[in-house]
Design a protein around this motif. Sequence first.
Motif, PDB file in Angstrom:
ATOM      1  N   LEU A 129      35.092  46.646   9.349  1.00 18.51           N
ATOM      2  CA  LEU A 129      36.280  46.176   8.711  1.00 18.51           C
ATOM      3  C   LEU A 129      36.166  44.832   7.838  1.00 18.51           C
ATOM      4  O   LEU A 129      36.418  44.610   6.840  1.00 18.51           O
ATOM      5  CB  LEU A 129      37.283  46.362   9.473  1.00 18.51           C
ATOM      6  N   ALA A 130      35.553  43.925   8.762  1.00 19.01           N
ATOM      7  CA  ALA A 130      35.414  42.514   8.361  1.00 19.01           C
ATOM      8  C   ALA A 130      34.420  42.405   7.273  1.00 19.01           C
ATOM      9  O   ALA A 130      34.503  41.702   6.355  1.00 19.01           O
ATOM     10  CB  ALA A 130      35.218  41.518   9.542  1.00 19.01           C
ATOM     11  N   LEU A 131      33.362  43.089   7.753  1.00 16.06           N
ATOM     12  CA  LEU A 131      32.434  43.045   6.364  1.00 16.06           C
ATOM     13  C   LEU A 131      32.591  43.862   5.198  1.00 16.06           C
ATOM     14  O   LEU A 131      32.411  43.325   3.947  1.00 16.06           O
ATOM     15  CB  LEU A 131      30.980  43.926   7.116  1.00 16.06           C
ATOM     16  N   ALA A 132      33.325  45.062   5.498  1.00 13.09           N
ATOM     17  CA  ALA A 132      33.843  45.632   3.887  1.00 13.09           C
ATOM     18  C   ALA A 132      34.860  44.502   3.418  1.00 13.09           C
ATOM     19  O   ALA A 132      34.887  44.591   2.118  1.00 13.09           O
ATOM     20  CB  ALA A 132      34.724  46.830   4.892  1.00 13.09           C
ATOM     21  N   GLU A 133      35.555  43.638   4.074  1.00 17.33           N
ATOM     22  CA  GLU A 133      36.172  42.724   3.445  1.00 17.33           C
ATOM     23  C   GLU A 133      35.705  41.636   2.652  1.00 17.33           C
ATOM     24  O   GLU A 133      35.889  41.040   1.528  1.00 17.33           O
ATOM     25  CB  GLU A 133      37.707  42.171   4.355  1.00 17.33           C
ATOM     26  N   SER A 134      34.744  41.146   3.434  1.00 17.96           N
ATOM     27  CA  SER A 134      33.885  39.882   2.966  1.00 17.96           C
ATOM     28  C   SER A 134      32.439  40.227   2.209  1.00 17.96           C
ATOM     29  O   SER A 134      32.178  39.342   1.443  1.00 17.96           O
ATOM     30  CB  SER A 134      33.678  39.217   4.074  1.00 17.96           C
ATOM     31  N   TRP A 135      31.817  41.313   2.364  1.00 21.51           N
ATOM     32  CA  TRP A 135      30.828  41.683   1.735  1.00 21.51           C
ATOM     33  C   TRP A 135      30.768  43.207   1.317  1.00 21.51           C
ATOM     34  O   TRP A 135      29.926  43.752   2.059  1.00 21.51           O
ATOM     35  CB  TRP A 135      29.721  41.186   2.977  1.00 21.51           C
ATOM     36  N   PRO A 136      31.739  43.462   0.386  1.00 21.36           N
ATOM     37  CA  PRO A 136      31.357  45.037   0.228  1.00 21.36           C
ATOM     38  C   PRO A 136      30.260  45.443  -0.455  1.00 21.36           C
ATOM     39  O   PRO A 136      29.523  44.673  -0.934  1.00 21.36           O
ATOM     40  CB  PRO A 136      32.529  44.862  -0.914  1.00 21.36           C
ATOM     41  N   VAL A 137      30.027  46.449   0.196  1.00 27.59           N
ATOM     42  CA  VAL A 137      28.637  47.343  -0.284  1.00 27.59           C
ATOM     43  C   VAL A 137      28.857  48.207  -1.323  1.00 27.59           C
ATOM     44  O   VAL A 137      29.263  49.301  -1.482  1.00 27.59           O
ATOM     45  CB  VAL A 137      28.270  48.030   1.086  1.00 27.59           C
ATOM     46  N   THR A 164      48.074  26.915  12.530  1.00 30.05           N
ATOM     47  CA  THR A 164      47.583  27.149  11.343  1.00 30.05           C
ATOM     48  C   THR A 164      46.043  27.263  11.359  1.00 30.05           C
ATOM     49  O   THR A 164      45.469  27.686  10.273  1.00 30.05           O
ATOM     50  CB  THR A 164      47.985  25.873  10.235  1.00 30.05           C
ATOM     51  N   ARG A 165      45.424  26.571  12.399  1.00 30.10           N
ATOM     52  CA  ARG A 165      44.054  26.905  12.334  1.00 30.10           C
ATOM     53  C   ARG A 165      43.519  28.148  12.667  1.00 30.10           C
ATOM     54  O   ARG A 165      42.195  28.434  13.262  1.00 30.10           O
ATOM     55  CB  ARG A 165      43.248  26.013  13.378  1.00 30.10           C
ATOM     56  N   ARG A 166      44.445  29.038  12.942  1.00 31.55           N
ATOM     57  CA  ARG A 166      44.117  30.415  13.581  1.00 31.55           C
ATOM     58  C   ARG A 166      43.021  31.168  12.730  1.00 31.55           C
ATOM     59  O   ARG A 166      42.067  31.594  13.479  1.00 31.55           O
ATOM     60  CB  ARG A 166      45.336  31.628  13.270  1.00 31.55           C
ATOM     61  N   GLU A 167      42.732  30.840  11.645  1.00 28.21           N
ATOM     62  CA  GLU A 167      41.862  31.616  10.804  1.00 28.21           C
ATOM     63  C   GLU A 167      40.372  30.620  10.436  1.00 28.21           C
ATOM     64  O   GLU A 167      39.710  31.025   9.607  1.00 28.21           O
ATOM     65  CB  GLU A 167      42.265  32.308   9.420  1.00 28.21           C
ATOM     66  N   ASP A 168      40.617  29.515  11.017  1.00 30.62           N
ATOM     67  CA  ASP A 168      39.432  28.450  10.596  1.00 30.62           C
ATOM     68  C   ASP A 168      38.210  28.807  11.390  1.00 30.62           C
ATOM     69  O   ASP A 168      38.319  28.677  12.541  1.00 30.62           O
ATOM     70  CB  ASP A 168      40.080  27.033  10.981  1.00 30.62           C
ATOM     71  N   PRO A 169      37.286  29.254  10.824  1.00 32.99           N
ATOM     72  CA  PRO A 169      35.934  29.570  11.577  1.00 32.99           C
ATOM     73  C   PRO A 169      35.533  28.298  12.556  1.00 32.99           C
ATOM     74  O   PRO A 169      34.712  28.563  13.501  1.00 32.99           O
ATOM     75  CB  PRO A 169      34.893  29.780  10.589  1.00 32.99           C
ATOM     76  N   ARG A 219      32.436  33.387   9.377  1.00 30.18           N
ATOM     77  CA  ARG A 219      33.986  33.904   8.982  1.00 30.18           C
ATOM     78  C   ARG A 219      34.220  35.318   9.124  1.00 30.18           C
ATOM     79  O   ARG A 219      35.195  35.662   9.658  1.00 30.18           O
ATOM     80  CB  ARG A 219      34.120  33.482   7.466  1.00 30.18           C
ATOM     81  N   THR A 220      32.870  36.280   8.659  1.00 28.80           N
ATOM     82  CA  THR A 220      33.291  37.496   9.301  1.00 28.80           C
ATOM     83  C   THR A 220      33.349  37.696  10.562  1.00 28.80           C
ATOM     84  O   THR A 220      33.981  38.819  11.005  1.00 28.80           O
ATOM     85  CB  THR A 220      31.823  38.105   8.802  1.00 28.80           C
ATOM     86  N   THR A 221      32.561  37.136  11.434  1.00 26.00           N
ATOM     87  CA  THR A 221      32.587  37.357  13.010  1.00 26.00           C
ATOM     88  C   THR A 221      34.027  36.842  13.230  1.00 26.00           C
ATOM     89  O   THR A 221      34.985  37.737  14.238  1.00 26.00           O
ATOM     90  CB  THR A 221      31.886  36.663  13.528  1.00 26.00           C
ATOM     91  N   VAL A 222      34.553  35.848  12.952  1.00 25.88           N
ATOM     92  CA  VAL A 222      36.160  35.359  13.301  1.00 25.88           C
ATOM     93  C   VAL A 222      37.166  36.422  12.890  1.00 25.88           C
ATOM     94  O   VAL A 222      37.947  36.771  13.652  1.00 25.88           O
ATOM     95  CB  VAL A 222      36.318  34.139  12.650  1.00 25.88           C
ATOM     96  N   ARG A 223      36.678  36.881  11.669  1.00 28.82           N
ATOM     97  CA  ARG A 223      37.862  37.810  11.023  1.00 28.82           C
ATOM     98  C   ARG A 223      37.752  39.215  11.568  1.00 28.82           C
ATOM     99  O   ARG A 223      38.776  39.690  11.740  1.00 28.82           O
ATOM    100  CB  ARG A 223      37.364  37.925   9.382  1.00 28.82           C
TER     101      ARG A 223
END
Length: 183
Positions: A35-43, A89-94, A11-15
């Motif tokens: 940026l994608a990591l900051a959204e999905s896995w905040p440090v 609609t599948r644009r964000e589907d990993p 998901r992070t890579t696709v994002r």
Amino acid sequence: MFTRFTPEARRTTVRAGLLALDHGRATLDEDMFLLALAESWPVADFAVTPEAVGTEIGNREAATGRAGDRELLASIGVDLDEVRRRLPTRREDPLAWRLTRSRLRPLNVTLSGPAGDLLLTARARKVVEVALHTSGTGSKVTGEGLLKGLLADGSNASVAILRGLGVDIRGLAAGIGFLRESA
């Protein structure tokens, strides 16, 4: 390649790819992984927020004279939000995305999906390869593995962004077990 990724890392890579496309880029750079990591896995210990990373990326783009895609498209009368509403609609589907290495050019890695194809830059490819390597044989790539990939090259844009945000890179690397012990 995605078979070795956890659902979170995929998901992070696709994002990251979608963020690159939203920024009007033809390639996927390592700063979009950050940026994608900051959204999905905040440090949390290092106060890295998606907003702060996005601002840093925007400042760097402005300093190099790169306008954002929203501004460029608006200047010719295209509403980016309307374009996004009309995308599949599948644009964000990993699961609708693939990460593949070219058989003819093994250094070319491409992220392909419903929103388009993005060639990974050399530094973004390094993020993926380090993540694959540090996960070990039989293990899956995680968000933490992608972060290790970002930290592996101290001269990349992501490390510069983190430093600009006041992050202790050495402390971050130690916190995720990515520092070698001194001899």
